[in-house]
Write a protein that holds these residues in place. Sequence first.
Motif, PDB file in Angstrom:
ATOM      1  N   ALA A  30       1.502  97.380  -8.553  1.00 19.26           N
ATOM      2  CA  ALA A  30       1.628  97.925  -9.899  1.00 19.26           C
ATOM      3  C   ALA A  30       1.623  96.785 -10.895  1.00 19.26           C
ATOM      4  N   VAL A  31       1.207  97.084 -12.103  1.00 22.55           N
ATOM      5  CA  VAL A  31       1.218  96.116 -13.181  1.00 22.55           C
ATOM      6  C   VAL A  31       2.455  96.369 -14.021  1.00 22.55           C
ATOM      7  N   TRP A  32       3.265  95.329 -14.182  1.00 23.60           N
ATOM      8  CA  TRP A  32       4.490  95.400 -14.964  1.00 23.60           C
ATOM      9  C   TRP A  32       4.345  94.518 -16.179  1.00 23.60           C
ATOM     10  N   ILE A  33       4.852  94.966 -17.303  1.00 21.28           N
ATOM     11  CA  ILE A  33       4.832  94.184 -18.527  1.00 21.28           C
ATOM     12  C   ILE A  33       6.260  93.737 -18.812  1.00 21.28           C
ATOM     13  N   ARG A  34       6.403  92.419 -19.006  1.00 21.95           N
ATOM     14  CA  ARG A  34       7.738  91.867 -19.235  1.00 21.95           C
ATOM     15  C   ARG A  34       7.647  90.697 -20.198  1.00 21.95           C
ATOM     16  N   ALA A  35       8.783  90.320 -20.760  1.00 27.14           N
ATOM     17  CA  ALA A  35       8.850  89.157 -21.645  1.00 27.14           C
ATOM     18  C   ALA A  35       8.734  87.881 -20.826  1.00 27.14           C
ATOM     19  N   ALA A  36       8.003  86.930 -21.336  1.00 29.23           N
ATOM     20  CA  ALA A  36       7.871  85.627 -20.682  1.00 29.23           C
ATOM     21  C   ALA A  36       9.128  84.813 -20.926  1.00 29.23           C
ATOM     22  N   ALA A  88       1.643  90.597 -18.414  1.00 28.25           N
ATOM     23  CA  ALA A  88       1.331  91.676 -17.485  1.00 28.25           C
ATOM     24  C   ALA A  88       1.217  91.014 -16.124  1.00 28.25           C
ATOM     25  N   GLU A  89       2.016  91.500 -15.185  1.00 27.37           N
ATOM     26  CA  GLU A  89       2.018  90.934 -13.834  1.00 27.37           C
ATOM     27  C   GLU A  89       1.590  91.987 -12.838  1.00 27.37           C
TER      28      GLU A  89
END
Length: 188
Positions: A30-36, A88-89
């Motif tokens: 899955a692609v997860w969006i998170r703060a760097a 996006a990871e």
Amino acid sequence: MCGPRNLPRASRMSRLSPDAVVEPNETNGAVWIRAANASDVESLSIYFTGLSTTTRNKRFMGARADLAVVAAECVAKVSDPDYFTLLAELRLDEGQSTIIGETRYAYDAVARHGDFAISVADVFQRKGVGLQMMTAMERRASDLGHEMIAAETARANAEMRGLAKRAGFSDTGLGDWQSVHFAKRLSE
């Protein structure tokens, strides 16, 4: 695009938004969006290096050789809420993760709007990742009380112009023969 199905409750709660997970067709992840954060500099540098020359030139509006410096700049102000980078990871079932997209946001207090730049790894373009990243960026900017987001892209960058249009941005008419400037008022 759909929500997480087989992820533990704690992982679902750590997302930036309820729709920040995308399941691509070609992978078992899955692609997860998170703060760097500061620990992402090396991975972000590798990500930038892995972009095609065309995608890299579109992201930076020209050639850049100092990708490690750019990666460090993306996370340099993590303690200032008016500056953030979202990643996006792709998280594989085996626990591995790879950055496949980034968006950098900076609020300009004088102009009273946020500016952003975005890129998505070539193999993940046109799969909804960019639109999900823009939605997460807008939500975070709105949560910070920002009312408008703007960006500029090369007139030849049809992909970015199309993405901006799908995300509800309008051409401001402030561009020139080489560039297009677009903006979007955020919901209150």
